[in-house]
Design a protein around this motif. Structure first.
Motif, PDB file in Angstrom:
ATOM      1  N   GLN A   8       0.575  45.307 -48.847  1.00 53.59           N
ATOM      2  CA  GLN A   8      -0.483  46.134 -48.277  1.00 53.59           C
ATOM      3  C   GLN A   8      -1.094  45.455 -47.052  1.00 53.59           C
ATOM      4  OE1 GLN A   8      -3.501  47.092 -51.139  1.00 53.59           O
ATOM      5  NE2 GLN A   8      -4.563  48.537 -49.798  1.00 53.59           N
ATOM      6  N   ALA A   9      -1.338  44.155 -47.164  1.00 50.63           N
ATOM      7  CA  ALA A   9      -1.896  43.409 -46.039  1.00 50.63           C
ATOM      8  C   ALA A   9      -0.889  43.304 -44.891  1.00 50.63           C
ATOM      9  CB  ALA A   9      -2.327  42.014 -46.491  1.00 50.63           C
ATOM     10  N   LEU A  10       0.390  43.222 -45.224  1.00 49.94           N
ATOM     11  CA  LEU A  10       1.424  43.167 -44.191  1.00 49.94           C
ATOM     12  C   LEU A  10       1.443  44.471 -43.390  1.00 49.94           C
ATOM     13  CD1 LEU A  10       3.889  41.772 -42.888  1.00 49.94           C
ATOM     14  CD2 LEU A  10       5.300  42.859 -44.661  1.00 49.94           C
ATOM     15  N   PHE A  11       1.416  45.600 -44.086  1.00 53.02           N
ATOM     16  CA  PHE A  11       1.421  46.889 -43.401  1.00 53.02           C
ATOM     17  C   PHE A  11       0.165  47.055 -42.550  1.00 53.02           C
ATOM     18  CE2 PHE A  11      -0.095  51.295 -43.385  1.00 53.02           C
ATOM     19  CZ  PHE A  11       0.913  51.898 -42.657  1.00 53.02           C
ATOM     20  N   MET A  12      -0.990  46.699 -43.101  1.00 56.26           N
ATOM     21  CA  MET A  12      -2.231  46.861 -42.347  1.00 56.26           C
ATOM     22  C   MET A  12      -2.257  45.931 -41.144  1.00 56.26           C
ATOM     23  SD  MET A  12      -4.914  48.551 -41.851  1.00 56.26           S
ATOM     24  CE  MET A  12      -4.808  49.573 -43.329  1.00 56.26           C
ATOM     25  N   GLY A  13      -1.679  44.751 -41.270  1.00 57.10           N
ATOM     26  CA  GLY A  13      -1.599  43.848 -40.131  1.00 57.10           C
ATOM     27  C   GLY A  13      -0.746  44.421 -39.016  1.00 57.10           C
ATOM     28  N   GLU A 282     -11.151  48.176 -47.326  1.00 56.97           N
ATOM     29  CA  GLU A 282     -10.391  48.294 -48.574  1.00 56.97           C
ATOM     30  C   GLU A 282      -8.917  48.622 -48.344  1.00 56.97           C
ATOM     31  OE1 GLU A 282     -12.183  51.019 -51.229  1.00 56.97           O
ATOM     32  OE2 GLU A 282     -14.007  49.828 -51.531  1.00 56.97           O
ATOM     33  N   ASP A 283      -8.594  49.239 -47.199  1.00 61.31           N
ATOM     34  CA  ASP A 283      -7.197  49.585 -46.933  1.00 61.31           C
ATOM     35  C   ASP A 283      -6.322  48.343 -46.782  1.00 61.31           C
ATOM     36  OD1 ASP A 283      -7.707  52.269 -47.033  1.00 61.31           O
ATOM     37  OD2 ASP A 283      -8.023  52.490 -44.885  1.00 61.31           O
ATOM     38  N   ALA A 284      -6.934  47.206 -46.441  1.00 64.10           N
ATOM     39  CA  ALA A 284      -6.167  45.965 -46.300  1.00 64.10           C
ATOM     40  C   ALA A 284      -5.808  45.378 -47.663  1.00 64.10           C
ATOM     41  CB  ALA A 284      -6.945  44.947 -45.472  1.00 64.10           C
ATOM     42  N   HIS A 285      -6.698  45.513 -48.625  1.00 60.21           N
ATOM     43  CA  HIS A 285      -6.445  45.107 -50.011  1.00 60.21           C
ATOM     44  C   HIS A 285      -7.676  45.436 -50.846  1.00 60.21           C
ATOM     45  CE1 HIS A 285      -5.139  42.807 -53.533  1.00 60.21           C
ATOM     46  NE2 HIS A 285      -3.936  42.814 -52.978  1.00 60.21           N
ATOM     47  N   ILE A 296      -4.091  37.707 -40.509  1.00 60.63           N
ATOM     48  CA  ILE A 296      -3.017  36.757 -40.184  1.00 60.63           C
ATOM     49  C   ILE A 296      -1.758  37.507 -39.754  1.00 60.63           C
ATOM     50  CG2 ILE A 296      -1.453  35.035 -41.150  1.00 60.63           C
ATOM     51  CD1 ILE A 296      -3.751  34.052 -42.889  1.00 60.63           C
ATOM     52  N   ASN A 297      -1.401  38.539 -40.507  1.00 55.30           N
ATOM     53  CA  ASN A 297      -0.214  39.324 -40.159  1.00 55.30           C
ATOM     54  C   ASN A 297      -0.378  40.006 -38.803  1.00 55.30           C
ATOM     55  OD1 ASN A 297       1.190  38.739 -42.557  1.00 55.30           O
ATOM     56  ND2 ASN A 297       0.089  40.335 -43.666  1.00 55.30           N
ATOM     57  N   VAL A 300       0.417  37.553 -36.141  1.00 53.34           N
ATOM     58  CA  VAL A 300       1.866  37.332 -35.963  1.00 53.34           C
ATOM     59  C   VAL A 300       2.471  38.438 -35.095  1.00 53.34           C
ATOM     60  CG1 VAL A 300       4.090  37.237 -37.148  1.00 53.34           C
ATOM     61  CG2 VAL A 300       2.098  36.050 -38.117  1.00 53.34           C
ATOM     62  N   PHE A 301       2.108  39.685 -35.373  1.00 57.57           N
ATOM     63  CA  PHE A 301       2.671  40.799 -34.602  1.00 57.57           C
ATOM     64  C   PHE A 301       2.145  40.803 -33.163  1.00 57.57           C
ATOM     65  CE2 PHE A 301       3.361  42.552 -38.948  1.00 57.57           C
ATOM     66  CZ  PHE A 301       4.737  42.716 -38.851  1.00 57.57           C
ATOM     67  N   TYR A 302       0.893  40.368 -32.958  1.00 56.34           N
ATOM     68  CA  TYR A 302       0.388  40.247 -31.589  1.00 56.34           C
ATOM     69  C   TYR A 302       1.234  39.262 -30.780  1.00 56.34           C
ATOM     70  CZ  TYR A 302      -3.968  42.950 -31.943  1.00 56.34           C
ATOM     71  OH  TYR A 302      -4.892  43.958 -32.051  1.00 56.34           O
ATOM     72  N   VAL A 303       1.637  38.166 -31.401  1.00 53.07           N
ATOM     73  CA  VAL A 303       2.484  37.191 -30.712  1.00 53.07           C
ATOM     74  C   VAL A 303       3.819  37.835 -30.331  1.00 53.07           C
ATOM     75  CG1 VAL A 303       3.746  35.016 -30.962  1.00 53.07           C
ATOM     76  CG2 VAL A 303       1.392  35.186 -31.796  1.00 53.07           C
ATOM     77  N   VAL A 304       4.404  38.599 -31.258  1.00 58.88           N
ATOM     78  CA  VAL A 304       5.678  39.275 -30.980  1.00 58.88           C
ATOM     79  C   VAL A 304       5.525  40.253 -29.820  1.00 58.88           C
ATOM     80  CG1 VAL A 304       7.419  40.845 -31.909  1.00 58.88           C
ATOM     81  CG2 VAL A 304       6.504  39.009 -33.341  1.00 58.88           C
TER      82      VAL A 304
END
Length: 397
Positions: A8-13, A282-285, A296-297, A300-304
């Motif tokens: 869930q946190a990965l998707f929200m990130g 709450e959507d993050a977890h 954090i996620n 990571v995607f901002y760097v990409v």
């Protein structure tokens, strides 16, 4: 930390990074070119900012175990677009970026300066921001006048998707821009193959120039806008979601990462305000203690995304500038509406706010110094005189 990771946190990130990058990179690109950056320097600046805010989010969220979302200064980029080139060119603007970053660090570590920034009347800060934003907010209408089919396609995508999901409205406008670019613009042969060859990032280091126009037209207004419109609201978003961050170190960290990105053309990174709610909610977890992984996620995607900034910038520059300005303007309409409403809601400060707004929006510079600084100064003087006269009258009564 690994036990706290969740899908869930990965998707929200990922969603946070996509919305944050796609909804405002056009504003950043336009702002950097507005103060004299070349195409290569603007691409370098976007890349440096995206990587810096990604790394900053990763470091702060892992360190504090709080969902500390970081963004580039979108209002600051709009300020740059309205300021125009200053004496000394883009090198002087980079000097202003470095001074702004140093001021943010000092504001985080030295409490008196932080209190001074917080003491700037919110009505005047919002009026200055509204004056800065209004010029870009005209761009969607100008795009329709430039080419009704192209302009209406971008505006229509924003309006229709925004009626269902406001966060996806600007990405939808960006998709419409991509479709217009692909099917409506006559692209020279070999353009995309040239972009593919230059897919890897090419950072451009700019030697800074420090002068008075860069200090007063770039550094000081950028500092005020970034602190008042991003950093302070970013803390408020965390508190609304029941977190208790220590603001000083967070401010200082964003200043340090801004300082690192400035030599490569980046203007400023700061605490996120809008996208912060996505990672902190709450959507993050369901468990608030595990939501920091969303930030954090996102980092990571901002760097990409930052590593792809050169290709994105080159593709955008294949289209008429007014079309990407239209996307930038749509991204700023909500911010303009909010800042204008907050600027004029108090009757006793309305005239001072109006003077700040009009001076800033005029785009006129005096002595090489942009209207944003003079607007804040003029509004402050009017507000100060009004309060002084009111106090004298109260004493006589």
């Amino acid at each position: 930390m690994l036990r706290d990771f969740s899908a869930q946190a990965l998707f929200m990130g990922l969603l946070t990074a996509f919305v944050g990058f796609a909804s405002s990179f056009a504003v950043v690109l336009h702002g950097l070119t507005g103060v004299g950056a070349s195409e290569a320097q603007a691409a370098s600046g976007v890349m440096a900012l995206s990587i810096s805010m990604g790394l900053c989010a990763i470091v702060l969220s892992a360190w504090t175990r709080l969902p500390v979302s970081i963004a580039w200064s979108t209002p600051g980029a709009a300020l740059l677009a309205s300021s125009g080139a200053v004496e000394g060119g883009f090198a002087a603007a980079v000097g202003g970026f470095l001074i702004c970053a140093a001021l943010i660090v000092v504001a985080g570590l030295w409490k008196p300066l932080g209190r001074m920034v917080a003491a700037i009347p919110a009505t005047l800060a919002n009026a200055m921001l509204a004056g800065v934003l209004i010029g870009l907010c005209f761009a969607p209408v100008k795009a329709v006048a430039f080419n009704p089919a192209f302009g209406l396609a971008i505006l229509g995508a924003w309006a229709v998707v925004g009626a269902f999901n406001r966060l996806l409205a600007v990405p939808a406008a960006l998709v419409a821009f991509a479709l217009v670019l692909t099917f409506g613009i006559d692209i020279p042969d070999g353009a995309f193959s040239a972009i593919a060859r230059d897919l890897l990032p090419r950072p451009e280091i700019v030697a800074p120039v420090f002068n008075l126009p860069g200090l007063v037209s770039i550094a000081l207004p950028l500092f005020v806008v970034t602190m008042a419109s991003q950093n302070i609201p970013g803390i408020a978003v965390l508190k609304v979601n029941q977190y208790e961050p220590n603001p000083g170190p967070l401010f200082a960290a964003t200043g340090i990462f801004s300082f690192l990105s400035a030599p490569f053309g980046g203007h400023a990174v700061n605490l996120a305000a809008i996208t912060a709610a996505m990672c902190a909610g709450e959507d993050a977890h369901a468990d608030p203690r595990r939501r920091y992984w969303a930030a954090i996620n996102a980092g990571v995607f901002y760097v990409v995304f930052g590593l792809l900034a050169g290709a994105v910038t080159a593709i955008v520059n294949l289209a008429p500038p007014i079309l990407i300005q239209a996307v930038a303007g749509l991204a700023l309409i909500s911010a303009f509406a909010g800042s204008a409403m907050n600027a004029f809601k108090e009757a006793e400060t309305r005239e001072a706010a109006a003077l700040t707004f009009l001076t800033t929006a005029s785009g006129v510079s005096f002595g090489g110094i942009s209207g944003a600084f003079w607007g804040l100064l003029a509004g402050g003087l009017v507000m100060g005189v009004g309060r002084f006269v009111a106090a004298r009258k109260a004493k006589k009564v």
